[in-house]
Design a protein around this motif. Structure first.
Motif, PDB file in Angstrom:
ATOM      1  N   LYS A 183       0.560  -1.299  -0.467  1.00 27.00           N
ATOM      2  CA  LYS A 183       0.123  -0.081   0.086  1.00 27.00           C
ATOM      3  C   LYS A 183       1.205   0.914   0.150  1.00 27.00           C
ATOM      4  N   GLY A 184       0.156   2.433  -0.541  1.00 22.48           N
ATOM      5  CA  GLY A 184       0.922   3.783  -0.393  1.00 22.48           C
ATOM      6  C   GLY A 184       1.139   4.294   1.091  1.00 22.48           C
ATOM      7  N   PRO A 185       1.888   5.035   1.394  1.00 23.98           N
ATOM      8  CA  PRO A 185       1.775   6.236   2.619  1.00 23.98           C
ATOM      9  C   PRO A 185       0.153   6.076   3.164  1.00 23.98           C
ATOM     10  N   ALA A 186      -0.488   6.489   4.922  1.00 24.09           N
ATOM     11  CA  ALA A 186      -0.883   6.948   4.885  1.00 24.09           C
ATOM     12  C   ALA A 186      -2.315   5.800   4.390  1.00 24.09           C
ATOM     13  N   SER A 187      -1.937   4.929   4.298  1.00 23.34           N
ATOM     14  CA  SER A 187      -2.631   3.297   4.559  1.00 23.34           C
ATOM     15  C   SER A 187      -4.092   3.319   2.817  1.00 23.34           C
ATOM     16  N   ALA A 188      -3.209   4.631   1.528  1.00 24.18           N
ATOM     17  CA  ALA A 188      -3.582   4.707   0.565  1.00 24.18           C
ATOM     18  C   ALA A 188      -3.449   3.222  -0.315  1.00 24.18           C
ATOM     19  N   PRO A 189      -4.271   3.137  -1.148  1.00 23.47           N
ATOM     20  CA  PRO A 189      -3.727   2.045  -2.408  1.00 23.47           C
ATOM     21  C   PRO A 189      -2.908   2.236  -2.860  1.00 23.47           C
ATOM     22  N   PRO A 190      -2.461   0.948  -3.386  1.00 18.34           N
ATOM     23  CA  PRO A 190      -1.565   1.360  -4.234  1.00 18.34           C
ATOM     24  C   PRO A 190      -1.473   1.494  -5.344  1.00 18.34           C
ATOM     25  N   ASN A 191      -1.255   1.860  -6.306  1.00 17.53           N
ATOM     26  CA  ASN A 191      -0.785   2.868  -7.809  1.00 17.53           C
ATOM     27  C   ASN A 191       0.514   2.155  -8.364  1.00 17.53           C
ATOM     28  N   PRO A 192       0.019   2.753  -9.863  1.00 18.64           N
ATOM     29  CA  PRO A 192       1.085   2.213 -10.227  1.00 18.64           C
ATOM     30  C   PRO A 192       2.376   3.406 -10.988  1.00 18.64           C
ATOM     31  N   THR A 193       2.403   3.989  -8.887  1.00 18.40           N
ATOM     32  CA  THR A 193       3.434   5.022  -9.367  1.00 18.40           C
ATOM     33  C   THR A 193       4.463   4.213  -8.164  1.00 18.40           C
ATOM     34  N   LEU A 194       4.087   3.758  -7.828  1.00 17.76           N
ATOM     35  CA  LEU A 194       5.230   2.972  -6.521  1.00 17.76           C
ATOM     36  C   LEU A 194       6.347   2.061  -7.122  1.00 17.76           C
ATOM     37  N   SER A 219     -13.284   2.072  -5.968  1.00 15.45           N
ATOM     38  CA  SER A 219     -14.162   1.216  -7.130  1.00 15.45           C
ATOM     39  C   SER A 219     -13.415  -0.280  -7.836  1.00 15.45           C
ATOM     40  N   VAL A 220     -14.899  -0.269  -8.459  1.00 14.39           N
ATOM     41  CA  VAL A 220     -14.440  -2.210  -8.857  1.00 14.39           C
ATOM     42  C   VAL A 220     -13.178  -1.572 -10.197  1.00 14.39           C
ATOM     43  N   ALA A 221     -13.048  -0.507 -10.641  1.00 10.06           N
ATOM     44  CA  ALA A 221     -12.328  -0.038 -11.500  1.00 10.06           C
ATOM     45  C   ALA A 221     -11.100  -0.190 -11.501  1.00 10.06           C
ATOM     46  N   ASP A 222     -11.232   1.118 -10.190  1.00 13.64           N
ATOM     47  CA  ASP A 222      -9.553   0.862  -9.334  1.00 13.64           C
ATOM     48  C   ASP A 222      -9.319  -0.476  -9.223  1.00 13.64           C
ATOM     49  N   PHE A 223     -10.437  -1.547  -8.485  1.00 18.11           N
ATOM     50  CA  PHE A 223      -9.634  -2.784  -8.045  1.00 18.11           C
ATOM     51  C   PHE A 223      -9.353  -3.706  -9.613  1.00 18.11           C
ATOM     52  N   GLU A 224      -9.608  -2.993 -10.302  1.00 13.10           N
ATOM     53  CA  GLU A 224      -9.195  -4.375 -11.444  1.00 13.10           C
ATOM     54  C   GLU A 224      -8.093  -3.650 -12.553  1.00 13.10           C
ATOM     55  N   GLN A 225      -7.700  -2.521 -12.210  1.00 15.10           N
ATOM     56  CA  GLN A 225      -6.905  -2.108 -12.483  1.00 15.10           C
ATOM     57  C   GLN A 225      -5.231  -2.155 -11.818  1.00 15.10           C
ATOM     58  N   VAL A 227      -5.045  -5.000  -9.574  1.00 16.14           N
ATOM     59  CA  VAL A 227      -4.933  -6.344 -10.180  1.00 16.14           C
ATOM     60  C   VAL A 227      -4.396  -6.639 -11.204  1.00 16.14           C
ATOM     61  N   ALA A 228      -3.894  -5.160 -11.868  1.00 15.76           N
ATOM     62  CA  ALA A 228      -3.781  -5.582 -13.298  1.00 15.76           C
ATOM     63  C   ALA A 228      -2.113  -5.107 -13.570  1.00 15.76           C
ATOM     64  N   TRP A 229      -2.156  -4.494 -12.429  1.00 15.23           N
ATOM     65  CA  TRP A 229      -0.349  -3.699 -12.030  1.00 15.23           C
ATOM     66  C   TRP A 229       0.050  -4.623 -11.738  1.00 15.23           C
ATOM     67  N   LEU A 230      -0.456  -5.147 -10.427  1.00 14.07           N
ATOM     68  CA  LEU A 230       0.360  -6.233 -10.159  1.00 14.07           C
ATOM     69  C   LEU A 230       0.827  -7.395 -10.253  1.00 14.07           C
ATOM     70  N   ARG A 231       0.013  -8.249 -11.437  1.00 22.67           N
ATOM     71  CA  ARG A 231       0.417  -8.950 -12.312  1.00 22.67           C
ATOM     72  C   ARG A 231       1.589  -8.531 -13.555  1.00 22.67           C
ATOM     73  N   GLN A 232       1.295  -7.447 -13.530  1.00 27.69           N
ATOM     74  CA  GLN A 232       2.333  -7.072 -15.059  1.00 27.69           C
ATOM     75  C   GLN A 232       3.724  -6.365 -14.066  1.00 27.69           C
ATOM     76  N   SER A 233       3.280  -6.601 -12.759  1.00 23.78           N
ATOM     77  CA  SER A 233       4.758  -5.880 -12.346  1.00 23.78           C
ATOM     78  C   SER A 233       5.982  -7.116 -11.836  1.00 23.78           C
ATOM     79  N   ILE A 234       4.823  -8.334 -11.353  1.00 26.71           N
ATOM     80  CA  ILE A 234       5.534 -10.065 -10.782  1.00 26.71           C
ATOM     81  C   ILE A 234       5.886 -10.544 -12.010  1.00 26.71           C
TER      82      ILE A 234
END
Length: 238
Positions: A183-194, A219-225, A227-234
């Motif tokens: 996750k990001g700072p202050a318990s924010a959701p992870p995002n592609p900038t990390l 949102s559901v769209a954010d959730f999908e994004q 998951v896709a970003w994490l899979r790509q990173s892995i």
């Protein structure tokens, strides 16, 4: 997870081939999980209130009971591990290292009987007054002398909140990490900038579990994004 019902959350997990980490808040309906989705970890979530560093003895005793209950839930859910913390808040008892050592030594007996691993996660210095440095947790795990029972979990959000520069931190880190919470700072959701790929490439070995954990709703769209970003990173690392 943003899906509106538990059934839809299970469906999303299966569609994305995800396991779940669930929080034991004292009322976990385990029968709803059977045959629905894999559970990789059960959080002893009430350790935010009951923990071995609490100044009140009854709270410390309740922490043992909660840990034992969480171990029992993990066994019923066929989850191989539970997630714990040392303490929470700024008002704590004396001798924090010794108190956590005694606590986990007692809890470890029940874990060994059930074949469940206990993960210990350092919170950020903003969330707890002691045992927040990852090196202290390593020292604690080594002092427990049960490498088949105790292991380390780290959380990128807590590390960032504690002021660590994570590219450098992970490049220098040598102790095994069983679970890495993202996750990001202050318990924010992870995002592609990390720079997740850089962090993982710096580690001596990939964690057994990569877990997305955050407090802010998405949102559901954010959730999908995510998951896709994490899979790509892995996939870059495989």
């Amino acid at each position: 997870m943003p899906q509106s019902t538990q059934a839809n959350r299970f469906l999303a997990a299966r569609q994305h081939d995800l396991a779940l980490e669930v929080a034991n808040r004292g009322k976990l309906a385990i029968e709803s999980y059977w045959a629905e989705v894999a559970v990789t970890t059960v959080q002893a979530y009430q350790m935010h209130e009951f923990h071995p560093l609490h100044p009140d003895l009854e709270h410390r005793q309740q922490a043992i009971r909660h840990g034992q209950e969480t171990l029992a839930l993990a066994a019923q859910l066929k989850a191989p591990r539970i997630l714990t913390v040392c303490g929470f808040g700024q008002d704590i008892a004396d001798s924090p290292f010794e108190r956590t050592l005694d606590f986990f030594a007692e809890l470890g007996q029940a874990a060994r009987e059930k074949g469940i691993e206990i993960l210990i996660e350092p919170l950020s210095s903003k969330r707890a007054a002691a045992m927040t440095d990852p090196h202290e947790i390593v020292h604690l795990i080594e002092a427990l002398h049960q490498p088949d029972v105790f292991a380390l979990a780290l959380d990128t959000g807590h590390l960032l909140d504690s002021g660590f520069e994570l590219n450098q931190f992970f490049a220098q880190w040598q102790f095994p990490i069983r679970e890495l919470q993202l996750k990001g700072p202050a318990s924010a959701p992870p995002n592609p900038t990390l720079p997740l790929t850089q962090w993982l490439q710096s580690l001596p070995a990939l964690p057994d579990v990569l877990c997305v954990e955050h407090r802010q709703p998405v949102s559901v769209a954010d959730f999908e994004q995510i998951v896709a970003w994490l899979r790509q990173s892995i996939e870059v690392l495989l």
